[in-house]
Design a protein around this motif. Sequence first.
Motif, mmCIF file in Angstrom:
data_model
loop_
_atom_site.group_PDB
_atom_site.id
_atom_site.type_symbol
_atom_site.label_atom_id
_atom_site.label_comp_id
_atom_site.label_asym_id
_atom_site.label_seq_id
_atom_site.Cartn_x
_atom_site.Cartn_y
_atom_site.Cartn_z
ATOM 1 N N MET A 185 0.846 -1.185 0.000
ATOM 2 C CA MET A 185 0.000 0.000 0.000
ATOM 3 C C MET A 185 0.886 1.241 0.000
ATOM 4 N N ARG A 186 0.445 2.253 -0.706
ATOM 5 C CA ARG A 186 1.177 3.518 -0.769
ATOM 6 C C ARG A 186 1.178 4.190 0.597
ATOM 7 N N LYS A 187 2.313 4.753 0.950
ATOM 8 C CA LYS A 187 2.440 5.443 2.235
ATOM 9 C C LYS A 187 2.225 6.933 2.039
ATOM 10 N N ILE A 188 1.716 7.549 3.094
ATOM 11 C CA ILE A 188 1.648 9.004 3.143
ATOM 12 C C ILE A 188 2.771 9.454 4.051
ATOM 13 N N ILE A 189 3.638 10.296 3.493
ATOM 14 C CA ILE A 189 4.829 10.743 4.207
ATOM 15 C C ILE A 189 4.788 12.256 4.362
ATOM 16 N N LEU A 190 4.894 12.704 5.594
ATOM 17 C CA LEU A 190 5.044 14.136 5.868
ATOM 18 C C LEU A 190 6.531 14.436 5.810
ATOM 19 N N PHE A 191 6.950 15.137 4.770
ATOM 20 C CA PHE A 191 8.344 15.568 4.589
ATOM 21 C C PHE A 191 8.317 17.070 4.726
ATOM 22 N N ILE A 192 8.904 17.581 5.822
ATOM 23 C CA ILE A 192 8.727 19.005 6.125
ATOM 24 C C ILE A 192 9.918 19.519 6.918
ATOM 25 N N ALA A 193 10.110 20.812 6.869
ATOM 26 C CA ALA A 193 11.170 21.469 7.623
ATOM 27 C C ALA A 193 10.564 22.308 8.733
ATOM 28 N N SER A 194 11.305 22.424 9.822
ATOM 29 C CA SER A 194 10.866 23.310 10.897
ATOM 30 C C SER A 194 12.077 23.977 11.528
ATOM 31 N N SER A 195 11.809 25.059 12.211
ATOM 32 C CA SER A 195 12.836 25.692 13.020
ATOM 33 C C SER A 195 13.023 24.851 14.283
ATOM 34 N N LEU A 196 14.070 25.131 15.023
ATOM 35 C CA LEU A 196 14.336 24.390 16.251
ATOM 36 C C LEU A 196 13.191 24.548 17.249
ATOM 37 N N ASP A 197 12.510 25.689 17.211
ATOM 38 C CA ASP A 197 11.387 25.903 18.124
ATOM 39 C C ASP A 197 10.036 25.508 17.527
ATOM 40 N N GLY A 198 10.050 24.742 16.425
ATOM 41 C CA GLY A 198 8.842 24.097 15.938
ATOM 42 C C GLY A 198 7.955 24.881 14.996
ATOM 43 N N TYR A 199 8.523 25.865 14.284
ATOM 44 C CA TYR A 199 7.726 26.627 13.319
ATOM 45 C C TYR A 199 8.086 26.225 11.897
ATOM 46 N N ILE A 200 7.068 26.168 11.028
ATOM 47 C CA ILE A 200 7.304 25.813 9.630
ATOM 48 C C ILE A 200 7.366 27.045 8.727
ATOM 49 N N ALA A 201 7.014 28.196 9.268
ATOM 50 C CA ALA A 201 7.080 29.449 8.521
ATOM 51 C C ALA A 201 7.002 30.608 9.506
ATOM 52 N N ARG A 202 7.425 31.758 9.035
ATOM 53 C CA ARG A 202 7.261 32.976 9.834
ATOM 54 C C ARG A 202 5.764 33.306 9.905
ATOM 55 N N PRO A 203 5.374 34.303 10.727
ATOM 56 C CA PRO A 203 3.944 34.592 10.920
ATOM 57 C C PRO A 203 3.140 34.829 9.641
ATOM 58 N N GLN A 204 3.738 35.426 8.623
ATOM 59 C CA GLN A 204 3.017 35.686 7.368
ATOM 60 C C GLN A 204 3.303 34.629 6.303
ATOM 61 N N GLY A 205 3.890 33.502 6.706
ATOM 62 C CA GLY A 205 4.142 32.404 5.778
ATOM 63 C C GLY A 205 5.509 32.408 5.123
#
Length: 170
Positions: A1-21
């Motif tokens: 079965m095909r897997k769903i993989i979350l491939f993502i980057a974050s800052s050390l404090d757990g943010y994926i983007a600044r406040p406005q993206g």
Amino acid sequence: MRKIILFIASSLDGYIARPQGEIDWLFTDQNYGYSDFLNSIDTIIMGRKTYEQVLTFGEYPYQEKKSYVLTKNINFQAEHDVTAVADLETLVKDLRRLDGKNIWLVGGSLVIRDFLEKKLINELILSVHPIVLGEGIPLFATPTTATNLQLTGCQTYSSGLVQLFYDVVG
């Protein structure tokens, strides 16, 4: 079965983007396994806000992949042969029935939360950048369903970036 993989980057404090993206803080000096990962998938799922952010990068970067945008707006019109979808569970069920490579869950945090809540993520690859943003869009929107993970690998890079590989348990 095909897997769903979350491939993502974050800052050390757990943010994926600044406040406005903004994602100007992401490292682009090396490939960090991105090309190999991209070759392992043929389908992309992302939220509407993430999709709109991707469109600001210039040419749509995933033209060779089948792409879906999750949105609650029934009038939303996606571009670049991207399909807008409202029913996440039906989409995932249908995609997993098809032959193909793995599926990349791109983001954002609300979509990630929905996938975790419905237990639809199989693996998580997190690239932690050595920066503290202090505020921004969190990796995991609250409240988030408790999810057990098993560490399957760790890759360190000279830039200070650490890539963590997890299987979702259960």
